[in-house]
Design a protein around this motif. Structure first.
Motif, short mmCIF file in Angstrom:
data_model
loop_
_atom_site.label_atom_id
_atom_site.label_comp_id
_atom_site.label_asym_id
_atom_site.label_seq_id
_atom_site.Cartn_x
_atom_site.Cartn_y
_atom_site.Cartn_z
N ALA A 23 38.42 34.52 64.79
CA ALA A 23 37.90 33.20 65.13
C ALA A 23 37.51 32.44 63.87
N TYR A 24 36.93 33.15 62.91
CA TYR A 24 36.51 32.53 61.65
C TYR A 24 37.71 32.01 60.87
N LYS A 25 38.78 32.76 60.87
CA LYS A 25 39.98 32.38 60.11
C LYS A 25 40.87 31.39 60.87
N VAL A 29 39.49 26.97 65.58
CA VAL A 29 38.04 27.19 65.68
C VAL A 29 37.32 26.44 64.58
N ARG A 30 37.86 26.45 63.38
CA ARG A 30 37.24 25.72 62.27
C ARG A 30 37.18 24.23 62.58
N ILE A 37 29.88 19.81 64.44
CA ILE A 37 28.88 19.53 63.42
C ILE A 37 28.81 18.03 63.15
N LYS A 38 29.97 17.36 63.05
CA LYS A 38 29.99 15.92 62.84
C LYS A 38 29.28 15.19 63.97
N ALA A 39 29.54 15.61 65.20
CA ALA A 39 28.88 14.99 66.36
C ALA A 39 27.37 15.22 66.29
N GLY A 40 26.96 16.39 65.89
CA GLY A 40 25.53 16.68 65.76
C GLY A 40 24.87 15.82 64.70
N VAL A 41 25.56 15.62 63.58
CA VAL A 41 25.02 14.77 62.51
C VAL A 41 24.90 13.33 62.99
#
Length: 75
Positions: A23-25, A29-30, A37-41
């Motif tokens: 999932a990390y790679k 998912v990235r 994260i953009k939506a949270g910011v």
């Protein structure tokens, strides 16, 4: 009995680790994480702006009320 449980836990840990690594790679998912994260910011920025604007409006209302109270007291 104990060895069997330990083997199951170890296998589960390895499988879980591989799933997390995959999932990390994964670009999908990235990209999803970046979008989240953009939506949270953006949400944080909106909340901060709204709070500051509202605080400023309340301070102005308080100043006006104090000024009116002083004028009424003088009259």
């Amino acid at each position: 009995m104990y060895l069997k449980k330990a083997a199951i836990v170890a296998a589960g840990t390895v499988v879980g680790g591989l799933v997390c690594y995959a999932a990390y790679k994964s670009e999908t998912v990235r990209n999803a994480a970046k979008s989240t994260i953009k939506a949270g910011v953006k949400a944080k920025d909106w909340a901060v702006d709204s709070y500051q604007k509202t605080t400023g409006e309340f301070k102005e209302i308080i100043r006006d009320a104090k000024a009116e109270a002083e004028l009424e007291a003088e009259a």
